[in-house]
Design a protein around this motif. Structure first.
Motif: not given
Length: 354
Positions: A218-232, A305-317
């Motif tokens: 239920h979040g912003a679509f582009l933000a959710d898409s970016a989170a899924v994309a970084l996970t993949l 604050d969602a900075s930590f999971p963003w950084l983790v996913l970005g780090g793995w990418a």
């Protein structure tokens, strides 16, 4: 008597038995990895807030510790608004509000399990309120009623939170499938990176659209898409990078790291605190746990604050892309320094002339 040699075209018995034992060990490890977190899960140090006069807060905290030792980690706050702020920032799973209008605040979007646990405290709190009123000589039945309020409820489209909780495993499988396919089929560093990027972006958009349509996100679509994309990208890129460096054995990195280890401790369906320490916290450093936390935060806790999971996913990418580049450089160096089949005869010819 000597054993008969195997017939031509048949597998030797030792190899057959060895393969069977290896498969048994593998399926046993899978069952253990996926069942162990659930079997050992238990409420531990769940952060909640208690608002009210200091004396009453101390009494409630002592009562909670006496009735359920080690289950709740209480933070004292001044009033209800401060308690709500902690819940909405995901710093507390709920709160107990004392005073003339007693109330228990829950957040089913953060964890339906903890919301139910706190809801069960309403009865005990009501008993305390009635006893306190009777001690001050108030008539029977005149004590205020304890109100139960879900501050951050789950969406009606996903009232039990099952869609969001179940999304983590398909994301892990998607990363594994994409990484293995690109590693086996695509050749060339540029093509592999382009394939990873296209797969991550396309998969992020499609999976986010599916989860939005099913009521899981239920979040912003582009933000959710970016989170899924970084996970993949983090999962598939790491597999492709490991294969680039190690060859075929690198394919095993994905199932071992992400499926057997990281996914069971991702805390996608339960609070991190319910997993044995330090596994719950450790799981947040890997794509399955970070993506589950990030997608839940984007959907229900926009102020957190969602900075930590963003950084983790970005780090793995970044790690995945870096491994692909490092493997290509290593491979290119090896090819440039190794003697070629055509250069050896030329060297021998020059030696003969001189």
């Amino acid at each position: 008597m000597n054993a008969l040699p195997p017939r031509p075209g048949t597998t030797p018995w030792p190899r057959t038995l060895g393969l069977t034992l290896g498969l048994v060990a593998l399926v046993s490890a899978l069952v253990l990895a996926f069942l162990w977190p659930s079997v050992t899960a238990d409420p531990r140090d769940l952060p909640i807030a208690v608002a009210g006069p200091a004396e009453q807060v101390t009494q409630v905290e002592a009562g909670l510790e006496a009735s359920s030792p080690g289950v709740l980690d209480v933070t004292a706050v001044a009033d209800r608004s401060e308690a709500v702020a902690l819940v909405e920032a995901r710093d507390a799973y709920g709160a107990i509000v004392l005073g003339p209008a007693p109330e228990i605040l829950t957040a089913s979007a953060a964890s339906p399990v903890v919301a139910q646990l706190l809801g069960e405290r309403a009865t005990a709190l009501q008993v305390q309120v009635d006893a306190a009123a009777a001690a001050h000589g108030a008539p029977v039945g005149s004590a205020p009623t304890v109100v139960l309020t879900d501050v951050v409820p789950l969406s009606p489209d996903d009232a039990r939170g099952t869609t969001l909780a179940a999304a983590t495993f398909p994301l892990v499988l998607g990363g594994l499938v994409g990484g293995v396919a690109i590693a086996l089929v695509v050749r060339g560093t540029g093509r592999r990176l382009a394939g990873l990027g296209a797969y991550a972006v396309g998969g992020g958009l499609m999976i986010a659209a599916i989860l939005h349509g099913m009521g899981g996100l239920h979040g912003a679509f582009l933000a959710d898409s970016a989170a899924v994309a970084l996970t993949l990208l983090g999962i598939s890129g790491t597999i492709v990078g490991a294969t680039t460096i190690l060859g075929r054995p690198g394919l095993a990195v994905g199932p071992v790291v992400f499926l057997l280890f990281a996914n069971p401790i991702s805390a996608a369906a339960m609070p991190v605190e319910m997993l044995l320490s330090p596994w719950g916290a450790m799981g947040q450093w890997f794509p399955p746990g970070a993506s589950a936390t990030l997608l839940r935060t984007l959907s229900y806790f926009p102020g957190a604050d969602a900075s930590f999971p963003w950084l983790v996913l970005g780090g793995w990418a970044v790690l995945g892309v870096g491994l692909v580049l490092a493997g290509s450089v290593r491979g290119g160096t090896s090819r440039s320094t190794a003697p070629t089949a055509t250069s050896a005869p030329a060297v021998d010819a020059l030696a003969t002339v001189h």
